[in-house]
Scaffold this motif. Structure first.
Motif, short mmCIF file in Angstrom:
data_model
loop_
_atom_site.label_atom_id
_atom_site.label_comp_id
_atom_site.label_asym_id
_atom_site.label_seq_id
_atom_site.Cartn_x
_atom_site.Cartn_y
_atom_site.Cartn_z
N HIS A 1 0.83 -1.21 0.00
CA HIS A 1 0.00 0.00 0.00
C HIS A 1 0.87 1.26 0.00
CE1 HIS A 1 -3.26 -2.75 1.07
NE2 HIS A 1 -4.08 -1.78 0.75
N ILE A 2 1.94 1.23 0.76
CA ILE A 2 2.79 2.41 0.86
C ILE A 2 3.68 2.58 -0.38
CG2 ILE A 2 4.72 3.44 2.14
CD1 ILE A 2 3.37 2.29 4.68
N LEU A 3 4.27 1.49 -0.84
CA LEU A 3 5.18 1.58 -1.98
C LEU A 3 4.47 1.73 -3.31
CD1 LEU A 3 7.76 -1.14 -0.87
CD2 LEU A 3 8.03 1.36 -0.78
N SER B 1 -2.93 4.71 11.09
CA SER B 1 -2.94 6.15 10.77
C SER B 1 -1.61 6.59 10.19
CB SER B 1 -3.25 6.96 12.03
OG SER B 1 -4.58 6.74 12.43
N ASP B 2 -0.52 6.05 10.70
CA ASP B 2 0.80 6.41 10.19
C ASP B 2 0.97 5.98 8.73
OD1 ASP B 2 1.54 7.58 12.59
OD2 ASP B 2 2.61 5.79 13.30
N LYS C 1 -1.49 5.53 6.54
CA LYS C 1 -2.37 6.40 5.75
C LYS C 1 -1.71 7.76 5.54
CE LYS C 1 -6.56 4.25 7.54
NZ LYS C 1 -7.78 4.46 8.32
N ARG C 2 -1.15 8.29 6.61
CA ARG C 2 -0.49 9.59 6.54
C ARG C 2 0.69 9.56 5.56
NH1 ARG C 2 -1.77 13.30 9.52
NH2 ARG C 2 -2.65 12.00 11.13
N ALA C 3 1.45 8.46 5.57
CA ALA C 3 2.59 8.34 4.66
C ALA C 3 2.14 8.33 3.20
CB ALA C 3 3.38 7.06 4.97
N ILE C 4 1.07 7.62 2.92
CA ILE C 4 0.55 7.58 1.55
C ILE C 4 0.06 8.95 1.13
CG2 ILE C 4 -1.32 6.67 0.10
CD1 ILE C 4 -1.07 4.06 1.82
N LEU C 5 -0.74 9.58 1.97
CA LEU C 5 -1.27 10.91 1.63
C LEU C 5 -0.16 11.95 1.49
CD1 LEU C 5 -4.44 10.82 3.89
CD2 LEU C 5 -4.39 10.73 1.39
N ALA C 6 0.83 11.87 2.36
CA ALA C 6 1.95 12.82 2.28
C ALA C 6 2.72 12.63 0.98
CB ALA C 6 2.87 12.65 3.48
N SER C 7 2.88 11.39 0.55
CA SER C 7 3.60 11.17 -0.71
C SER C 7 2.81 11.74 -1.87
CB SER C 7 3.89 9.68 -0.92
OG SER C 7 2.72 8.97 -1.27
N LYS D 1 -8.96 14.88 8.25
CA LYS D 1 -9.88 13.89 8.79
C LYS D 1 -9.14 12.89 9.69
CE LYS D 1 -13.40 12.70 6.47
NZ LYS D 1 -14.34 12.21 5.49
N LEU D 2 -7.94 12.48 9.27
CA LEU D 2 -7.13 11.59 10.11
C LEU D 2 -6.80 12.26 11.44
CD1 LEU D 2 -4.59 9.98 7.63
CD2 LEU D 2 -6.51 8.87 8.78
N ASP D 3 -6.46 13.55 11.40
CA ASP D 3 -6.16 14.29 12.64
C ASP D 3 -7.38 14.36 13.54
OD1 ASP D 3 -3.54 14.70 11.90
OD2 ASP D 3 -3.90 16.73 11.14
N GLU D 4 -8.55 14.60 12.96
CA GLU D 4 -9.77 14.68 13.75
C GLU D 4 -10.08 13.34 14.42
OE1 GLU D 4 -12.63 15.99 10.88
OE2 GLU D 4 -11.93 18.07 10.95
N TRP D 5 -9.91 12.25 13.69
CA TRP D 5 -10.15 10.92 14.27
C TRP D 5 -9.18 10.65 15.41
CZ3 TRP D 5 -10.83 7.45 9.33
CH2 TRP D 5 -12.06 7.77 8.72
N ARG D 6 -7.93 11.06 15.22
CA ARG D 6 -6.92 10.86 16.28
C ARG D 6 -7.30 11.66 17.51
NH1 ARG D 6 -1.99 13.69 14.83
NH2 ARG D 6 -3.10 15.33 15.87
N ASP D 7 -7.71 12.92 17.31
CA ASP D 7 -8.09 13.77 18.44
C ASP D 7 -9.32 13.23 19.15
OD1 ASP D 7 -5.95 15.38 17.82
OD2 ASP D 7 -7.16 16.92 16.82
#
Length: 108
Positions: free
Chosen positions: A22-24, A43-44, A46-52, A87-93
């Protein structure tokens, strides 16, 4: 997944292989940021994919508000990537907040 010197696979190995794929190679699994948010990944991850995807490396030269990572069928709006990260940040919070205990009152 068999590793060098191993004849057995473990569920953990399979999850690691899925996550690595998924990441690569996110374009094999996702077409839009919303799909990444709802995926069964950490979450990490997902964040890596979105950041890329958000990287300027994938910016469309004539339309900088778009990103077109290799393998995606069409460009993705930068705003949609940021919305997915938010949205990921909101779920984490929401998950880290202490929720008040419920008290039941019996009438009768």
């Amino acid at each position: 997944m068999k590793t060098k010197g191993s004849e057995h696979t473990t569920p953990h190995d399979a999850v690691d292989a899925i996550s690595a794929s998924h990441i690569l190679h996110p374009h094999r699994h996702f077409d839009r940021p919303e799909e990444v948010v709802s995926a069964r990944l950490s979450s990490d991850e997902k964040r890596a994919i979105l950041a890329s995807w958000a990287s300027d490396l994938h910016a469309v030269e004539s339309l900088p508000e778009l990103r077109h990572p290799p393998g995606l069928p069409r460009p993705v709006r930068y705003r949609d990537i940021l919305d997915a990260l938010k949205k990921l940040d909101e779920w984490r919070d929401e998950g880290s907040q202490t929720r008040p205990a419920r008290h039941w009152v019996l009438l009768g």
